[in-house]
Design a protein around this motif. Structure first.
Motif, mmCIF file in Angstrom:
data_model
loop_
_atom_site.group_PDB
_atom_site.id
_atom_site.type_symbol
_atom_site.label_atom_id
_atom_site.label_comp_id
_atom_site.label_asym_id
_atom_site.label_seq_id
_atom_site.Cartn_x
_atom_site.Cartn_y
_atom_site.Cartn_z
ATOM 1 N N MET A 15 0.826 -1.197 0.000
ATOM 2 C CA MET A 15 0.000 0.000 0.000
ATOM 3 C C MET A 15 0.870 1.260 0.000
ATOM 4 O O MET A 15 0.647 2.190 -0.774
ATOM 5 C CB MET A 15 -0.913 -0.003 1.229
ATOM 6 N N PHE A 16 1.893 1.309 0.853
ATOM 7 C CA PHE A 16 2.762 2.476 0.894
ATOM 8 C C PHE A 16 3.612 2.600 -0.367
ATOM 9 O O PHE A 16 3.902 3.704 -0.830
ATOM 10 C CB PHE A 16 3.650 2.445 2.136
ATOM 11 N N SER A 17 4.013 1.484 -0.948
ATOM 12 C CA SER A 17 4.776 1.533 -2.198
ATOM 13 C C SER A 17 3.931 2.090 -3.340
ATOM 14 O O SER A 17 4.398 2.920 -4.123
ATOM 15 C CB SER A 17 5.279 0.140 -2.568
ATOM 16 N N ILE A 18 2.692 1.642 -3.437
ATOM 17 C CA ILE A 18 1.791 2.149 -4.484
ATOM 18 C C ILE A 18 1.509 3.627 -4.267
ATOM 19 O O ILE A 18 1.480 4.413 -5.225
ATOM 20 C CB ILE A 18 0.500 1.310 -4.523
ATOM 21 N N ALA A 19 1.340 4.035 -3.008
ATOM 22 C CA ALA A 19 1.099 5.452 -2.719
ATOM 23 C C ALA A 19 2.310 6.297 -3.108
ATOM 24 O O ALA A 19 2.161 7.386 -3.675
ATOM 25 C CB ALA A 19 0.771 5.634 -1.246
ATOM 26 N N LEU A 20 3.504 5.811 -2.829
ATOM 27 C CA LEU A 20 4.721 6.535 -3.196
ATOM 28 C C LEU A 20 4.863 6.654 -4.712
ATOM 29 O O LEU A 20 5.181 7.731 -5.239
ATOM 30 C CB LEU A 20 5.943 5.843 -2.611
ATOM 31 N N ILE A 21 4.599 5.571 -5.420
ATOM 32 C CA ILE A 21 4.704 5.595 -6.881
ATOM 33 C C ILE A 21 3.667 6.536 -7.474
ATOM 34 O O ILE A 21 3.979 7.332 -8.373
ATOM 35 C CB ILE A 21 4.560 4.162 -7.429
ATOM 36 N N LEU A 22 2.433 6.479 -6.993
ATOM 37 C CA LEU A 22 1.400 7.383 -7.511
ATOM 38 C C LEU A 22 1.734 8.839 -7.213
ATOM 39 O O LEU A 22 1.517 9.721 -8.047
ATOM 40 C CB LEU A 22 0.041 7.020 -6.919
ATOM 41 N N PHE A 23 2.247 9.107 -6.024
ATOM 42 C CA PHE A 23 2.613 10.473 -5.665
ATOM 43 C C PHE A 23 3.711 11.012 -6.574
ATOM 44 O O PHE A 23 3.637 12.149 -7.043
ATOM 45 C CB PHE A 23 3.061 10.504 -4.203
ATOM 46 N N THR A 24 4.721 10.202 -6.851
ATOM 47 C CA THR A 24 5.803 10.672 -7.728
ATOM 48 C C THR A 24 5.321 10.846 -9.162
ATOM 49 O O THR A 24 5.734 11.780 -9.850
ATOM 50 C CB THR A 24 6.988 9.706 -7.688
ATOM 51 N N ILE A 25 4.435 9.973 -9.636
ATOM 52 C CA ILE A 25 3.894 10.116 -10.992
ATOM 53 C C ILE A 25 3.067 11.388 -11.098
ATOM 54 O O ILE A 25 3.181 12.145 -12.076
ATOM 55 C CB ILE A 25 3.065 8.872 -11.375
ATOM 56 N N ILE A 26 2.244 11.647 -10.098
ATOM 57 C CA ILE A 26 1.411 12.857 -10.118
ATOM 58 C C ILE A 26 2.289 14.105 -10.094
ATOM 59 O O ILE A 26 2.047 15.063 -10.827
ATOM 60 C CB ILE A 26 0.418 12.836 -8.945
ATOM 61 N N ASN A 27 3.332 14.102 -9.269
ATOM 62 C CA ASN A 27 4.218 15.260 -9.223
ATOM 63 C C ASN A 27 4.980 15.446 -10.532
ATOM 64 O O ASN A 27 5.249 16.570 -10.938
ATOM 65 C CB ASN A 27 5.217 15.129 -8.070
ATOM 66 N N TYR A 28 5.343 14.354 -11.181
ATOM 67 C CA TYR A 28 6.114 14.455 -12.418
ATOM 68 C C TYR A 28 5.253 14.984 -13.564
ATOM 69 O O TYR A 28 5.681 15.836 -14.326
ATOM 70 C CB TYR A 28 6.699 13.094 -12.784
ATOM 71 N N PHE A 29 4.053 14.482 -13.702
ATOM 72 C CA PHE A 29 3.243 14.826 -14.861
ATOM 73 C C PHE A 29 2.384 16.069 -14.681
ATOM 74 O O PHE A 29 1.930 16.646 -15.658
ATOM 75 C CB PHE A 29 2.351 13.648 -15.253
ATOM 76 N N PHE A 30 2.134 16.498 -13.465
ATOM 77 C CA PHE A 30 1.232 17.618 -13.260
ATOM 78 C C PHE A 30 1.903 18.886 -12.768
ATOM 79 O O PHE A 30 1.233 19.785 -12.289
ATOM 80 C CB PHE A 30 0.102 17.237 -12.295
ATOM 81 N N THR A 31 3.222 18.955 -12.839
ATOM 82 C CA THR A 31 3.894 20.205 -12.486
ATOM 83 C C THR A 31 3.899 21.116 -13.707
ATOM 84 O O THR A 31 4.097 20.663 -14.838
ATOM 85 C CB THR A 31 5.333 19.966 -12.020
ATOM 86 N N ILE A 32 3.671 22.386 -13.487
ATOM 87 C CA ILE A 32 3.640 23.361 -14.567
ATOM 88 C C ILE A 32 4.930 24.166 -14.500
ATOM 89 O O ILE A 32 5.189 24.876 -13.525
ATOM 90 C CB ILE A 32 2.419 24.296 -14.433
ATOM 91 N N TYR A 33 5.737 24.017 -15.522
ATOM 92 C CA TYR A 33 7.009 24.709 -15.556
ATOM 93 C C TYR A 33 6.849 26.036 -16.288
ATOM 94 O O TYR A 33 6.273 26.092 -17.366
ATOM 95 C CB TYR A 33 8.072 23.863 -16.255
ATOM 96 N N GLN A 34 7.361 27.093 -15.678
ATOM 97 C CA GLN A 34 7.331 28.412 -16.296
ATOM 98 C C GLN A 34 8.702 28.670 -16.926
ATOM 99 O O GLN A 34 9.676 28.887 -16.206
ATOM 100 C CB GLN A 34 7.030 29.493 -15.251
ATOM 101 N N PRO A 35 8.796 28.633 -18.248
ATOM 102 C CA PRO A 35 10.102 28.880 -18.866
ATOM 103 C C PRO A 35 10.530 30.329 -18.665
ATOM 104 O O PRO A 35 9.706 31.248 -18.692
ATOM 105 C CB PRO A 35 9.871 28.562 -20.344
#
Length: 53
Positions: A15-35
């Motif tokens: 459960m904690f491993s899946i939560a960690l993986i989902l959290f990192t995926i969400i942070n990777y794909f949903f961050t908005i970078y301002q060039p």
């Protein structure tokens, strides 16, 4: 908690491993970078440090 069954430890670990993986995926794909535009780069002051040893 040494009384817990091994299946419970396995469930908690998964459960904690899946939560960690989902959290990192969400942070990777949903961050908005301002060039940084070129006008902002030129407006930054450049400080040169001359060390006199």
């Amino acid at each position: 908690m040494p009384q817990m069954a091994p299946m419970s430890w396995l469930f908690l670990f998964s459960m904690f491993s899946i939560a960690l993986i989902l959290f990192t995926i969400i942070n990777y794909f949903f961050t908005i970078y301002q060039p940084i535009s070129s006008s902002e780069e030129t407006s930054l002051p450049k400080i040169s440090l001359n060390w006199k040893w």
